[in-house]
Design a protein around this motif. Sequence first.
Motif, PDB file in Angstrom:
ATOM      1  N   GLY A  46       0.822  -1.209   0.000  1.00 35.23           N
ATOM      2  CA  GLY A  46       0.000   0.000   0.000  1.00 35.23           C
ATOM      3  C   GLY A  46       0.858   1.262   0.000  1.00 35.23           C
ATOM      4  O   GLY A  46       1.973   1.267  -0.524  1.00 35.23           O
ATOM      5  N   ASP A  47       0.356   2.288   0.638  1.00 35.07           N
ATOM      6  CA  ASP A  47       1.005   3.598   0.590  1.00 35.07           C
ATOM      7  C   ASP A  47       1.154   4.141   2.008  1.00 35.07           C
ATOM      8  O   ASP A  47       0.280   4.844   2.525  1.00 35.07           O
ATOM      9  CB  ASP A  47       0.138   4.529  -0.288  1.00 35.07           C
ATOM     10  N   ALA A  48       2.250   3.788   2.632  1.00 38.67           N
ATOM     11  CA  ALA A  48       2.443   4.167   4.034  1.00 38.67           C
ATOM     12  C   ALA A  48       2.597   5.672   4.176  1.00 38.67           C
ATOM     13  O   ALA A  48       2.115   6.265   5.151  1.00 38.67           O
ATOM     14  CB  ALA A  48       3.656   3.439   4.609  1.00 38.67           C
ATOM     15  N   ALA A  49       3.234   6.323   3.207  1.00 37.29           N
ATOM     16  CA  ALA A  49       3.498   7.766   3.339  1.00 37.29           C
ATOM     17  C   ALA A  49       2.180   8.531   3.474  1.00 37.29           C
ATOM     18  O   ALA A  49       2.031   9.387   4.352  1.00 37.29           O
ATOM     19  CB  ALA A  49       4.288   8.262   2.127  1.00 37.29           C
ATOM     20  N   THR A  50       1.207   8.195   2.626  1.00 38.91           N
ATOM     21  CA  THR A  50      -0.091   8.877   2.699  1.00 38.91           C
ATOM     22  C   THR A  50      -0.774   8.566   4.023  1.00 38.91           C
ATOM     23  O   THR A  50      -1.346   9.456   4.668  1.00 38.91           O
ATOM     24  CB  THR A  50      -0.975   8.442   1.514  1.00 38.91           C
ATOM     25  N   ALA A  51      -0.715   7.301   4.438  1.00 39.04           N
ATOM     26  CA  ALA A  51      -1.359   6.918   5.698  1.00 39.04           C
ATOM     27  C   ALA A  51      -0.795   7.740   6.851  1.00 39.04           C
ATOM     28  O   ALA A  51      -1.552   8.227   7.704  1.00 39.04           O
ATOM     29  CB  ALA A  51      -1.173   5.431   5.961  1.00 39.04           C
ATOM     30  N   PHE A  52       0.497   7.915   6.875  1.00 34.92           N
ATOM     31  CA  PHE A  52       1.089   8.685   7.979  1.00 34.92           C
ATOM     32  C   PHE A  52       0.739  10.165   7.846  1.00 34.92           C
ATOM     33  O   PHE A  52       0.476  10.835   8.851  1.00 34.92           O
ATOM     34  CB  PHE A  52       2.610   8.463   8.046  1.00 34.92           C
ATOM     35  N   ALA A  53       0.701  10.675   6.606  1.00 41.28           N
ATOM     36  CA  ALA A  53       0.393  12.095   6.421  1.00 41.28           C
ATOM     37  C   ALA A  53      -1.037  12.403   6.864  1.00 41.28           C
ATOM     38  O   ALA A  53      -1.322  13.483   7.380  1.00 41.28           O
ATOM     39  CB  ALA A  53       0.589  12.478   4.952  1.00 41.28           C
ATOM     40  N   GLU A  54      -1.935  11.448   6.688  1.00 41.78           N
ATOM     41  CA  GLU A  54      -3.350  11.714   6.970  1.00 41.78           C
ATOM     42  C   GLU A  54      -3.792  11.215   8.351  1.00 41.78           C
ATOM     43  O   GLU A  54      -4.974  11.298   8.692  1.00 41.78           O
ATOM     44  CB  GLU A  54      -4.214  11.052   5.883  1.00 41.78           C
ATOM     45  N   ALA A  55      -2.866  10.721   9.154  1.00 43.05           N
ATOM     46  CA  ALA A  55      -3.250  10.075  10.420  1.00 43.05           C
ATOM     47  C   ALA A  55      -3.738  11.095  11.449  1.00 43.05           C
ATOM     48  O   ALA A  55      -3.264  12.231  11.487  1.00 43.05           O
ATOM     49  CB  ALA A  55      -2.057   9.322  10.981  1.00 43.05           C
ATOM     50  N   ASP A  56      -4.687  10.668  12.307  1.00 41.03           N
ATOM     51  CA  ASP A  56      -5.055  11.475  13.477  1.00 41.03           C
ATOM     52  C   ASP A  56      -3.950  11.408  14.512  1.00 41.03           C
ATOM     53  O   ASP A  56      -3.708  12.353  15.251  1.00 41.03           O
ATOM     54  CB  ASP A  56      -6.347  10.927  14.120  1.00 41.03           C
ATOM     55  N   VAL A  57      -3.354  10.243  14.597  1.00 36.63           N
ATOM     56  CA  VAL A  57      -2.336  10.067  15.623  1.00 36.63           C
ATOM     57  C   VAL A  57      -1.237   9.137  15.091  1.00 36.63           C
ATOM     58  O   VAL A  57      -1.517   8.212  14.327  1.00 36.63           O
ATOM     59  CB  VAL A  57      -2.968   9.511  16.935  1.00 36.63           C
ATOM     60  N   VAL A  58      -0.005   9.460  15.465  1.00 40.08           N
ATOM     61  CA  VAL A  58       1.132   8.611  15.106  1.00 40.08           C
ATOM     62  C   VAL A  58       1.885   8.296  16.402  1.00 40.08           C
ATOM     63  O   VAL A  58       2.147   9.201  17.200  1.00 40.08           O
ATOM     64  CB  VAL A  58       2.075   9.338  14.112  1.00 40.08           C
ATOM     65  N   VAL A  59       2.154   7.031  16.634  1.00 40.89           N
ATOM     66  CA  VAL A  59       3.008   6.699  17.783  1.00 40.89           C
ATOM     67  C   VAL A  59       4.218   5.915  17.295  1.00 40.89           C
ATOM     68  O   VAL A  59       4.143   5.160  16.318  1.00 40.89           O
ATOM     69  CB  VAL A  59       2.275   5.891  18.882  1.00 40.89           C
ATOM     70  N   THR A  60       5.316   6.113  18.009  1.00 39.81           N
ATOM     71  CA  THR A  60       6.599   5.567  17.585  1.00 39.81           C
ATOM     72  C   THR A  60       7.284   4.936  18.783  1.00 39.81           C
ATOM     73  O   THR A  60       7.104   5.391  19.909  1.00 39.81           O
ATOM     74  CB  THR A  60       7.473   6.726  17.028  1.00 39.81           C
ATOM     75  N   GLU A  61       8.036   3.896  18.503  1.00 44.72           N
ATOM     76  CA  GLU A  61       8.674   3.163  19.589  1.00 44.72           C
ATOM     77  C   GLU A  61      10.007   2.611  19.085  1.00 44.72           C
ATOM     78  O   GLU A  61      10.106   2.222  17.922  1.00 44.72           O
ATOM     79  CB  GLU A  61       7.737   2.019  20.000  1.00 44.72           C
ATOM     80  N   THR A  62      11.013   2.614  19.949  1.00 45.58           N
ATOM     81  CA  THR A  62      12.263   1.924  19.623  1.00 45.58           C
ATOM     82  C   THR A  62      12.472   0.835  20.665  1.00 45.58           C
ATOM     83  O   THR A  62      12.476   1.106  21.863  1.00 45.58           O
ATOM     84  CB  THR A  62      13.458   2.894  19.615  1.00 45.58           C
ATOM     85  N   LEU A  63      12.605  -0.398  20.190  1.00 44.67           N
ATOM     86  CA  LEU A  63      12.666  -1.553  21.073  1.00 44.67           C
ATOM     87  C   LEU A  63      14.018  -2.246  20.949  1.00 44.67           C
ATOM     88  O   LEU A  63      14.627  -2.224  19.874  1.00 44.67           O
ATOM     89  CB  LEU A  63      11.565  -2.542  20.688  1.00 44.67           C
ATOM     90  N   THR A  64      14.450  -2.844  22.034  1.00 42.64           N
ATOM     91  CA  THR A  64      15.693  -3.610  22.003  1.00 42.64           C
ATOM     92  C   THR A  64      15.415  -5.004  22.532  1.00 42.64           C
ATOM     93  O   THR A  64      14.961  -5.166  23.661  1.00 42.64           O
ATOM     94  CB  THR A  64      16.772  -2.953  22.883  1.00 42.64           C
ATOM     95  N   TYR A  65      15.665  -5.983  21.698  1.00 43.87           N
ATOM     96  CA  TYR A  65      15.459  -7.381  22.105  1.00 43.87           C
ATOM     97  C   TYR A  65      16.832  -7.961  22.400  1.00 43.87           C
ATOM     98  O   TYR A  65      17.746  -7.859  21.584  1.00 43.87           O
ATOM     99  CB  TYR A  65      14.782  -8.140  20.957  1.00 43.87           C
ATOM    100  N   GLY A  66      17.002  -8.551  23.568  1.00 43.41           N
ATOM    101  CA  GLY A  66      18.314  -9.055  23.983  1.00 43.41           C
ATOM    102  C   GLY A  66      18.765 -10.279  23.197  1.00 43.41           C
ATOM    103  O   GLY A  66      17.964 -10.957  22.571  1.00 43.41           O
ATOM    104  N   ARG A  67      20.052 -10.535  23.251  1.00 44.07           N
ATOM    105  CA  ARG A  67      20.628 -11.685  22.555  1.00 44.07           C
ATOM    106  C   ARG A  67      20.363 -12.948  23.376  1.00 44.07           C
ATOM    107  O   ARG A  67      20.631 -12.981  24.580  1.00 44.07           O
ATOM    108  CB  ARG A  67      22.138 -11.475  22.380  1.00 44.07           C
TER     109      ARG A  67
END
Lengths: 794, 177
Positions: free
Chosen positions: A174-195
């Motif tokens: 699909g088209d992620a850029a448009t989805a993000f541009a038109e979103a009501d809300v955007v949430v972001t996360e950076t995760l670290t999974y251990g070895r």
Amino acid sequence: MTSQQLPPGLIGARTRRKEDPRLLTGRAQFVDDVVLPGMLEAAVLRSPHPHARISSIDISAALTVPGVFAVLTGHEVRDACATPQPVVWRMIPDQRMTDQYALAVDKVRYVGQPVAVVAATDRYVAEDALGHIEVEYEVLDPVVTLDDALAADAPLLYEDWPDNVSCRQTIPKGDAATAFAEADVVVTETLTYGRQMGAPLETRGAVMSWDPFTDHLECWMSTQSPNLTRDLLGEVLGLPVDHIRVRTPHVGGGFGNKFDFYAEEVLAALLSKRTGRPVKIIEDRLESFVANAHSREQRIEVSVAAKADGTITGMRGTVWAVLGGQLATVGIGPCWLSMALMAGPYDIPNVEATVVGVVTNRSPYGSYRGWGQPKANFAHERIIEKLAHELGLPANDVRRRNLIPADKFPYPSQVFYYDSGNYADCLDMAENAVAERGWRKRCDAASNEGRALGVGYSFHIEISALGPSKIMNQAGLQHSSFDEEVVRIDSAGGVTVRTGLSAMGQGIETALAQVAAHTLGVPLDSVTVLHGDTQTNPFTGYGTGASRGAALGGGALLRASTRLRDKVLRIAGHVLEASPDDLEIADGVISVKGAPGGPSITMRDIGDAAYRRLDGKLPDGEDPTLEERDVLDPDNVAFSYGTTAVLVEVDRETGRVDVLDYLLVHDCGTVINPMIVDGQLHGGATQGIGGALYEEIVYSPEGQPLTTTFMDYLIPTATEIPRFETLHMTTTADHIPGGFKGMGEAGTIGAASAITAAIEDALPDLTLHLARLPVSPPRLLDAIDVATASKENS
Amino acid sequence: MSTPTRTGRNVSMTVNGEAVDRHVDPRRTLSDFLRKDCGATGVHVGCEHGVCGACTVLLDGRTARSCCTLAVQAEGSEITTVEGLADGGELHPLQEAFWKHHGLQCGFCTPGILLTVTELLAGNPDPTDDEIREGISGNICRCTGYQFIVDAVRDAAEILRGTGTGTGTGTGTDPTR
Ligand code: FES
Ligand code: FES
């Protein structure tokens, strides 16, 4: 949705396992129990440095140790091999390959990389001799962490590469850029999974016997992938595969660690060739922590675009794979799967996910139960929780709003077609069960006593029944993924099944016996399942992994047994002078349906008619013997799924987390043996709990592994693990005969997501932010401190 | 095969009721001795550093980690390995219970756990679930998740006390038996 209904019988029964009496009495043979006349034992000298050039190796003193037969170094191994160590998953065509040999040739790239190998009268002497090998190293700056590797001035592991990045790929839908541009809300996360790693209780091992006169190689190996191993040994050693016989005795747990193809089997083969004697190589536990494939470690950046009501319209993610000093057999495979399944069970129209493979001076990254899926799960479930928090909605409402509806199957995800499921029902069932069990009340009661209990959920999908060979080839797999099974009734009516799958504790012997006995109408005791020998057993592509054994082996065997049953009925009809359609088989006796006490014939008579006294019994035109084979190369993979709910207690003072209760609602299609399925779920969940709270392979800033014993790498024991409860749904896989889906990895996938959610729920006064696994007590205390500070500041 | 050296010593002990008398290297571990010199391959080695419990044997009735014991230290003792549990062709009730309750998957940890539980039940014939978990907490099982082991031990304890039929709770009916 259609569904395959099998009549009640041995498929679906909680039968005791056929393999157990051997295992319970000490009579089962594991690889270290194999002893051959004249056999030598080998030990490996491993690099003490994370990154160094090998200036020189002097083996002369080691060769003089009494009892030493041979010592090999890297240059000899390279010259003796036709190819470098293979990489079978090549999803990314322009990936930079590492092309290393079983021994380091000029450079070492991780602590524990094999540098030399000794064969001697026994392991004690071989280890003595290792102390007499002199290696001079020119030590180089190590690249220990992902950030070290990506730094602009990072030392290069491979000097002919421009940087430490082996590969990068983005797959959009699909088209992620448009989805993000038109979103009501955007949430972001950076995760670290251990070895982490699979750490089966039996370490890896092999016995290799090379006949110098015929160049035939006999192998006994603790492996999950006997046919793949045989093909890869053929490639690397330059031998025709018909010269190679791989036998797998009982495998003391695999969990992916024994799927991969390692240096040690090549070394034992070459030592056997050199000495003319069988050579055994058994990894000790300390070695296992550096010589087995590591897994899980990733940094994952994930964000979603959503409407105010919680509908997710877009997802973006990047998986940073912390690969080791060289590629393991499965290459970027597990990390690529994390990227490919990042949207998980959710109907997200626009997705753009990327995987970047980065080499570091750590042990190679390979298979561990769940492959990329625990990380993908952590990404989609953590971001669901965060989105729910942002919108002030219950997390399960956000899940429910986005789960793929039952009428949308087969569902095209970013990469795969999900075959079938009733996801929302599964989540409902878990929520209802938790309500019935009063977990919330327990939390409230505990809270009144000043204790902190919390409930957390996760929803997981599991790719299984891997998979259509040609599509897997197109995806980069350098092997097939079909399964072949053979079933034979002998001259006395006994049934023998031959399989290429490995018995590694998952009960495949029993499961296949149930399928054959159910289909043929014979008692379970009359079925023998033979496995563990590539010379006499059929071919299974790939190996015993990817939750494919029961689904593909079971499906192929079901078809073969059905055809064999037809032949039995034709012979019986001839003898009983009845139409085969009017006959039934029960408990090994064939009789006319609905005519109890009427004429009948036993399976023993049928065997006799097909092998011995044919005259007057075997119909004209019917071949003697009773054997069928079947190959199942399914049209699609299958997706199992489930909901995990956990109840935890958190000690705010110490950061300790106790898992009090654990519920799994699960759907893997037709269940062959519910007892075995429950055991797999328990064991998988236990590994998941370990990964969520305890297990981590830790390196020092200098690149030295710090977790090399079971005192440092903390595998949960019985006192850390709760009772489990499992509830089952059945949505069959209608492209697999029998409707089976696999489920061997299920328990591992959703555990960490549910546990982190439960910990956050236990401390409702804080906005806790758990983004790193495992959640060890110090990490949890840090997170509590951060959350407390931000609460005081606000 | 043990390499005879000039420092070799004679050891004698009883292994599963049989007298054995061998010449060994002083550094030979009891686990290697039992596995390689006595044929007791049911003794499994999972870590060789005393943590996993797979190598557990009974030494004069008490559990010992045979990976961290030298053969010469066991001089004169009576050793029981998993091979010594069953009575002829009859499984020990503990083995039966593990079979019935699916208390094992790969079976690599199983010999050590069976012997640990033998000692546990000798001292506490009616343990609670928590006591069972505590009792086996020195044994790592990477496969089962422990629950079915706990079920098996509870059931076996009942049978060994002579109070139950061993119907237990775990695995329901078995159409093949
Ligand atoms: S092998 Fe002895 S305790 Fe692990
Ligand atoms: S059954 Fe495999 S380690 Fe316990």
